[in-house]
Design a protein around this motif. Structure first.
Motif, PDB file in Angstrom:
ATOM      1  N   ALA A  26       0.826  -1.204   0.000  1.00 53.89           N
ATOM      2  CA  ALA A  26       0.000   0.000   0.000  1.00 53.89           C
ATOM      3  C   ALA A  26       0.860   1.254   0.000  1.00 53.89           C
ATOM      4  O   ALA A  26       0.439   2.314  -0.475  1.00 53.89           O
ATOM      5  N   ARG A  27       2.057   1.128   0.539  1.00 50.63           N
ATOM      6  CA  ARG A  27       2.957   2.282   0.608  1.00 50.63           C
ATOM      7  C   ARG A  27       3.879   2.387  -0.608  1.00 50.63           C
ATOM      8  O   ARG A  27       4.079   3.468  -1.158  1.00 50.63           O
ATOM      9  N   VAL A  73     -16.366  -7.135  -1.505  1.00 48.31           N
ATOM     10  CA  VAL A  73     -17.186  -6.579  -0.425  1.00 48.31           C
ATOM     11  C   VAL A  73     -17.633  -5.161  -0.770  1.00 48.31           C
ATOM     12  O   VAL A  73     -18.797  -4.787  -0.570  1.00 48.31           O
ATOM     13  N   THR A  74     -16.710  -4.366  -1.308  1.00 46.30           N
ATOM     14  CA  THR A  74     -17.039  -2.986  -1.690  1.00 46.30           C
ATOM     15  C   THR A  74     -18.153  -2.957  -2.729  1.00 46.30           C
ATOM     16  O   THR A  74     -19.097  -2.157  -2.630  1.00 46.30           O
ATOM     17  N   LEU A  75     -18.061  -3.814  -3.734  1.00 51.74           N
ATOM     18  CA  LEU A  75     -19.078  -3.841  -4.781  1.00 51.74           C
ATOM     19  C   LEU A  75     -20.435  -4.273  -4.221  1.00 51.74           C
ATOM     20  O   LEU A  75     -21.472  -3.677  -4.547  1.00 51.74           O
ATOM     21  N   LYS A  76     -20.426  -5.291  -3.390  1.00 56.57           N
ATOM     22  CA  LYS A  76     -21.688  -5.765  -2.815  1.00 56.57           C
ATOM     23  C   LYS A  76     -22.358  -4.679  -1.974  1.00 56.57           C
ATOM     24  O   LYS A  76     -23.593  -4.566  -1.962  1.00 56.57           O
ATOM     25  N   VAL A 100     -10.528   1.710  -6.376  1.00 55.99           N
ATOM     26  CA  VAL A 100      -9.222   1.932  -7.004  1.00 55.99           C
ATOM     27  C   VAL A 100      -8.580   3.200  -6.458  1.00 55.99           C
ATOM     28  O   VAL A 100      -7.383   3.231  -6.152  1.00 55.99           O
ATOM     29  N   ARG A 101      -9.367   4.231  -6.318  1.00 53.82           N
ATOM     30  CA  ARG A 101      -8.843   5.507  -5.815  1.00 53.82           C
ATOM     31  C   ARG A 101      -8.316   5.363  -4.387  1.00 53.82           C
ATOM     32  O   ARG A 101      -7.273   5.910  -4.043  1.00 53.82           O
ATOM     33  N   ALA A 102      -9.019   4.612  -3.564  1.00 52.01           N
ATOM     34  CA  ALA A 102      -8.642   4.463  -2.161  1.00 52.01           C
ATOM     35  C   ALA A 102      -7.529   3.435  -1.952  1.00 52.01           C
ATOM     36  O   ALA A 102      -6.852   3.457  -0.919  1.00 52.01           O
ATOM     37  N   ASN A 103      -7.347   2.535  -2.925  1.00 47.47           N
ATOM     38  CA  ASN A 103      -6.379   1.442  -2.774  1.00 47.47           C
ATOM     39  C   ASN A 103      -5.510   1.322  -4.025  1.00 47.47           C
ATOM     40  O   ASN A 103      -5.249   0.215  -4.511  1.00 47.47           O
ATOM     41  N   HIS A 104      -5.051   2.468  -4.525  1.00 44.96           N
ATOM     42  CA  HIS A 104      -4.464   2.455  -5.857  1.00 44.96           C
ATOM     43  C   HIS A 104      -3.197   1.608  -5.976  1.00 44.96           C
ATOM     44  O   HIS A 104      -2.984   0.951  -6.988  1.00 44.96           O
ATOM     45  N   LEU A 169      -4.691   6.795 -12.839  1.00 43.86           N
ATOM     46  CA  LEU A 169      -3.588   6.602 -11.899  1.00 43.86           C
ATOM     47  C   LEU A 169      -2.243   6.939 -12.525  1.00 43.86           C
ATOM     48  O   LEU A 169      -1.312   7.340 -11.832  1.00 43.86           O
ATOM     49  N   GLY A 170      -2.145   6.754 -13.842  1.00 41.92           N
ATOM     50  CA  GLY A 170      -0.911   7.088 -14.540  1.00 41.92           C
ATOM     51  C   GLY A 170      -0.789   8.559 -14.878  1.00 41.92           C
ATOM     52  O   GLY A 170       0.204   8.985 -15.482  1.00 41.92           O
ATOM     53  N   GLY A 171      -1.787   9.365 -14.493  1.00 42.04           N
ATOM     54  CA  GLY A 171      -1.749  10.793 -14.782  1.00 42.04           C
ATOM     55  C   GLY A 171      -1.948  11.132 -16.241  1.00 42.04           C
ATOM     56  O   GLY A 171      -1.616  12.226 -16.686  1.00 42.04           O
ATOM     57  N   LYS A 172      -2.526  10.178 -17.001  1.00 40.93           N
ATOM     58  CA  LYS A 172      -2.681  10.374 -18.448  1.00 40.93           C
ATOM     59  C   LYS A 172      -4.123  10.661 -18.864  1.00 40.93           C
ATOM     60  O   LYS A 172      -4.369  10.951 -20.040  1.00 40.93           O
TER      61      LYS A 172
END
Length: 202
Positions: A26-27, A73-76, A100-104, A169-172
């Motif tokens: 995560a880091r 779980v998030t989707l459900k 994705v934003r929270a766990n990129h 996420l790639g800034g593109k």
């Protein structure tokens, strides 16, 4: 470092290793996860990790199973009681992008890690991969009763969201559109559903 003995069961050591891999991943992302780094984090020699969990591929696969479980779980949770049809699919798209934003970095590990051929995936990993897809499949069922149509639609929507997330996420993404990723994801899904269902005469 000398391995500690009899302090943890194999299951406990596996959990410690995966907790450390998740924190490091995560880091620092995929490249940050090394056997030496994991050994230092849990206080065991690398050989102990090999015996408990396996090699680095095994560690990453098990980490990815955790990530897939959390995504499922998030989707459900996005499928509130009474939500159905297009609203359900849009809610899932929003949930995916939020995850994705929270766990990129953990999501990036999921998509970056490769084995030598898809056949190398163990059954337990295939089951984990299938779980979030099954949530989307179930949400699409009322709109796409034909199993073949539904399977193709799941693939199209999944690939679309993956592409938007990767560009973001790639800034593109800004090179392609001024819209942000969640807005673009919702627009792409809504237009796909509208066009496909209109063409089918729904």
């Amino acid at each position: 470092m000398v391995a500690r003995r009899l302090e943890h069961t194999r299951e406990e050591l596996t959990r410690l290793v995966l907790d450390a891999a998740e924190e490091i991943g995560a880091r620092d992302g995929l490249r940050g996860i090394t056997m030496r780094g994991l050994a230092a984090a849990v206080g065991y020699a690398p050989n102990s990790i090999y015996h408990a969990v396996g090699d680095m591929d095994a560690v990453i696969l098990r980490l990815n199973v955790r990530t897939l479980g959390r995504l499922t779980v998030t989707l459900k949770r996005r499928l509130r009681p009474g939500i159905a049809g297009e609203d359900a699919v849009l809610a899932l798209a929003e949930g995916y992008m939020a995850f994705v934003r929270a766990n990129h970095r953990l999501w990036s590990i999921l998509v970056e890690h490769r084995l030598d051929g898809e056949s190398a995936f163990p059954d337990w990993y295939r089951d984990a991969l299938a779980a979030p897809i099954a949530v989307v499949d179930a949400a699409l069922a009322p709109l796409f009763p034909d199993a073949g149509d539904r399977r193709r639609s799941v693939a199209v929507l999944w690939a679309t969201l993956h592409g938007i997330a990767s560009l973001s996420l790639g800034g593109k993404l800004g090179v392609v559109t001024p819209e942000d990723a969640p807005t673009l994801a919702r627009l792409a899904v809504a237009r796909y559903l509208a066009r496909y269902l209109a063409g089918r005469g729904a």
